[in-house]
Design an enzyme around this catalytic site. Sequence first.
Site, PDB file in Angstrom:
ATOM      1  N   TRP A 180      77.247  32.525  68.414  1.00  0.00           N
ATOM      2  CA  TRP A 180      75.811  32.680  67.932  1.00  0.00           C
ATOM      3  C   TRP A 180      75.554  32.698  66.448  1.00  0.00           C
ATOM      4  O   TRP A 180      76.055  33.393  65.851  1.00  0.00           O
ATOM      5  CB  TRP A 180      74.933  33.605  68.564  1.00  0.00           C
ATOM      6  CG  TRP A 180      73.447  33.519  68.086  1.00  0.00           C
ATOM      7  CD1 TRP A 180      72.536  32.508  68.265  1.00  0.00           C
ATOM      8  CD2 TRP A 180      72.878  34.259  66.918  1.00  0.00           C
ATOM      9  NE1 TRP A 180      71.546  32.671  67.683  1.00  0.00           N
ATOM     10  CE2 TRP A 180      71.605  33.604  66.712  1.00  0.00           C
ATOM     11  CE3 TRP A 180      73.095  34.999  65.928  1.00  0.00           C
ATOM     12  CZ2 TRP A 180      70.812  34.233  65.698  1.00  0.00           C
ATOM     13  CZ3 TRP A 180      72.431  35.701  65.336  1.00  0.00           C
ATOM     14  CH2 TRP A 180      71.358  35.127  64.775  1.00  0.00           C
ATOM     15  N   GLU A 221      75.948  29.982  72.120  1.00  0.00           N
ATOM     16  CA  GLU A 221      74.452  30.415  72.471  1.00  0.00           C
ATOM     17  C   GLU A 221      73.578  29.772  71.719  1.00  0.00           C
ATOM     18  O   GLU A 221      73.670  29.701  70.328  1.00  0.00           O
ATOM     19  CB  GLU A 221      74.702  31.807  72.376  1.00  0.00           C
ATOM     20  CG  GLU A 221      73.194  32.403  72.466  1.00  0.00           C
ATOM     21  CD  GLU A 221      73.276  34.104  72.192  1.00  0.00           C
ATOM     22  OE1 GLU A 221      72.055  34.535  72.096  1.00  0.00           O
ATOM     23  OE2 GLU A 221      74.200  34.705  72.043  1.00  0.00           O
ATOM     24  N   LYS A 223      69.198  29.284  70.240  1.00  0.00           N
ATOM     25  CA  LYS A 223      67.968  30.026  69.801  1.00  0.00           C
ATOM     26  C   LYS A 223      67.094  29.089  69.275  1.00  0.00           C
ATOM     27  O   LYS A 223      67.203  27.806  69.076  1.00  0.00           O
ATOM     28  CB  LYS A 223      68.304  30.916  68.764  1.00  0.00           C
ATOM     29  CG  LYS A 223      67.315  31.964  68.511  1.00  0.00           C
ATOM     30  CD  LYS A 223      67.800  33.245  67.690  1.00  0.00           C
ATOM     31  CE  LYS A 223      66.736  34.392  67.599  1.00  0.00           C
ATOM     32  NZ  LYS A 223      67.144  35.216  66.817  1.00  0.00           N
ATOM     33  N   ASP A 254      70.303  32.832  76.502  1.00  0.00           N
ATOM     34  CA  ASP A 254      69.505  34.110  76.411  1.00  0.00           C
ATOM     35  C   ASP A 254      68.149  34.157  76.692  1.00  0.00           C
ATOM     36  O   ASP A 254      67.352  33.112  76.144  1.00  0.00           O
ATOM     37  CB  ASP A 254      69.949  34.490  74.780  1.00  0.00           C
ATOM     38  CG  ASP A 254      69.340  35.810  74.488  1.00  0.00           C
ATOM     39  OD1 ASP A 254      68.372  36.130  74.696  1.00  0.00           O
ATOM     40  OD2 ASP A 254      70.188  36.486  73.682  1.00  0.00           O
ATOM     41  N   HIS A 257      65.852  33.741  73.750  1.00  0.00           N
ATOM     42  CA  HIS A 257      65.842  32.409  72.708  1.00  0.00           C
ATOM     43  C   HIS A 257      65.033  31.377  73.235  1.00  0.00           C
ATOM     44  O   HIS A 257      65.442  30.126  72.888  1.00  0.00           O
ATOM     45  CB  HIS A 257      67.489  32.245  72.853  1.00  0.00           C
ATOM     46  CG  HIS A 257      67.994  33.424  71.883  1.00  0.00           C
ATOM     47  ND1 HIS A 257      69.315  33.161  71.426  1.00  0.00           N
ATOM     48  CD2 HIS A 257      67.581  34.392  71.401  1.00  0.00           C
ATOM     49  CE1 HIS A 257      69.621  34.311  70.673  1.00  0.00           C
ATOM     50  NE2 HIS A 257      68.575  34.970  70.773  1.00  0.00           N
ATOM     51  N   HIS A 281      72.444  36.201  78.505  1.00  0.00           N
ATOM     52  CA  HIS A 281      72.039  37.352  77.736  1.00  0.00           C
ATOM     53  C   HIS A 281      70.577  37.795  78.382  1.00  0.00           C
ATOM     54  O   HIS A 281      69.518  37.201  77.947  1.00  0.00           O
ATOM     55  CB  HIS A 281      72.038  37.199  76.314  1.00  0.00           C
ATOM     56  CG  HIS A 281      73.139  37.331  75.754  1.00  0.00           C
ATOM     57  ND1 HIS A 281      73.448  37.281  74.473  1.00  0.00           N
ATOM     58  CD2 HIS A 281      74.399  37.574  76.192  1.00  0.00           C
ATOM     59  CE1 HIS A 281      74.766  37.537  74.075  1.00  0.00           C
ATOM     60  NE2 HIS A 281      75.328  37.580  75.146  1.00  0.00           N
ATOM     61  N   ASP A 289      61.277  36.669  69.934  1.00  0.00           N
ATOM     62  CA  ASP A 289      62.725  36.943  70.375  1.00  0.00           C
ATOM     63  C   ASP A 289      62.959  38.549  70.098  1.00  0.00           C
ATOM     64  O   ASP A 289      63.754  38.973  69.079  1.00  0.00           O
ATOM     65  CB  ASP A 289      63.653  36.393  69.755  1.00  0.00           C
ATOM     66  CG  ASP A 289      65.417  36.842  70.364  1.00  0.00           C
ATOM     67  OD1 ASP A 289      65.351  37.309  71.277  1.00  0.00           O
ATOM     68  OD2 ASP A 289      66.227  36.563  69.382  1.00  0.00           O
ATOM     69  N   ASP A 291      63.526  41.071  71.926  1.00  0.00           N
ATOM     70  CA  ASP A 291      64.353  42.006  72.663  1.00  0.00           C
ATOM     71  C   ASP A 291      64.117  43.276  73.113  1.00  0.00           C
ATOM     72  O   ASP A 291      64.954  44.209  73.019  1.00  0.00           O
ATOM     73  CB  ASP A 291      65.836  42.038  71.705  1.00  0.00           C
ATOM     74  CG  ASP A 291      66.198  40.967  71.545  1.00  0.00           C
ATOM     75  OD1 ASP A 291      66.874  39.899  72.517  1.00  0.00           O
ATOM     76  OD2 ASP A 291      66.593  40.410  70.226  1.00  0.00           O
ATOM     77  N   ASP A 321      71.250  41.852  76.150  1.00  0.00           N
ATOM     78  CA  ASP A 321      70.850  41.965  74.805  1.00  0.00           C
ATOM     79  C   ASP A 321      69.374  42.236  74.473  1.00  0.00           C
ATOM     80  O   ASP A 321      68.596  41.453  74.573  1.00  0.00           O
ATOM     81  CB  ASP A 321      71.170  40.549  74.207  1.00  0.00           C
ATOM     82  CG  ASP A 321      71.091  40.102  72.733  1.00  0.00           C
ATOM     83  OD1 ASP A 321      71.064  41.270  72.329  1.00  0.00           O
ATOM     84  OD2 ASP A 321      71.102  39.073  72.503  1.00  0.00           O
TER      85      ASP A 321
END
Length: 413
Positions: A180, A221, A223, A254, A257, A281, A289, A291, A321
């Site tokens: 990424w 990956e 985003k 992800d 993302h 993820h 994002d 997380d 993640d």
Amino acid sequence: MSSYESAKAIFADWGVDTEAAIDRLKTIPISMHCWQGDDVVGFERQTGNSGGGIQATGNHPGRARTPDELRADLEFAYSMIPGSHRLNLHAMYLDSEEAPDRDEIEYRHFAPWVDWAKDQGLGLDFNPTFFAHAKADDNLTLSHPDQGIRDFWIEHGKRTREIAARMGAELGSAVVNNIWVPDGYKDIPIDRMSARKRLEASLDTMLSAPQDKAQMLDAVESKLFGIGVEACTVGSHEFYMGYAIRRGTVLCLDMGHFHPTENIADKLSAVALSVEEILLHVSRPMRWDSDHVILLNDDILAMAQEVVSTNLLERTHIGLDFFDATISRTAAWVIGTRNMQKALLRALLLPLERLKQAETDLDFTTRFVMTEELKDLPFGAVWNEFCKRMDRPTGLTLGQELDTYQSAVAGRG
């Protein structure tokens, strides 16, 4: 009759074998991410901005400051999580007295992690670190207009692939090496195409040396956006979807993302028609994002159900993640990982063939009635039995264990 035996009988009425579900769950590894333990700081002596929107907020006591402290925290976390799992390691978490730059790292700088993983019976996964470095402060790395900067990051990527392959050989389990990059623009660019061509060419050079897939798997990956790259992310979903198809890499999805209203579970069967393997993820975006630690919510349940119902478990690598420094870091690991397992267990305990048949017959009423009634089944009793068999705590006992450990590490300066 115990609560589990009662639950077993209830599920049997629906045609579901709880013993088979428990046995299957035991075999599903979750790749727990090292960066929750220290707020994405790492153990380098580099300077640079995080980039790409990476930011852990909070200052809860007990952050791991050394590899040994991080490993101790990880060992505790794994002791609270049933099953056999993996550790997802970023290149910025080297364990060495040396201070190599990113384009100088070698296997020996990570050998202590491999020795530890062998001792703990864990698999490893790996990631090049394309952020938190002076050569990434423009939020451009592999797509940078400067060939010298691109070459620096290409070399970093080449070395991480070599390190990952050696890790996989040592552990006898393929390491997923996930790429990424934070590359993008804060304001509207004039020439997106040139940046994407540079990224593609850099990736091609970086991945040119063949590696044994039994030892290392390349993943890419995407985003949507991040702080500082609000207007354009060079490595978008569309870019990496095409790249993974053309180059035969693993595709990483992800959950943080994409746009918060997108259903990531819906993407699995779509991309699985075009790529051999998928990396997840699992995260929880609240407004972007961000997380957050994953909950046992509809998004996670839908993701797990899609992986199970579409027979993608053997083709999907499940990693986590998230990073939250406002709460105990070890508790975040434990609850997040267990929530992923709980979601998988719930999916494994569904009468999927009956549900699929109703759908095939266009009997949406039966599908609707079943999916709602199934929510009342005693999933928790089966989870508790799973933990009991693996000698892992549940309920209030789990909370006490988490509190005791947090109190022990709270004094770290």
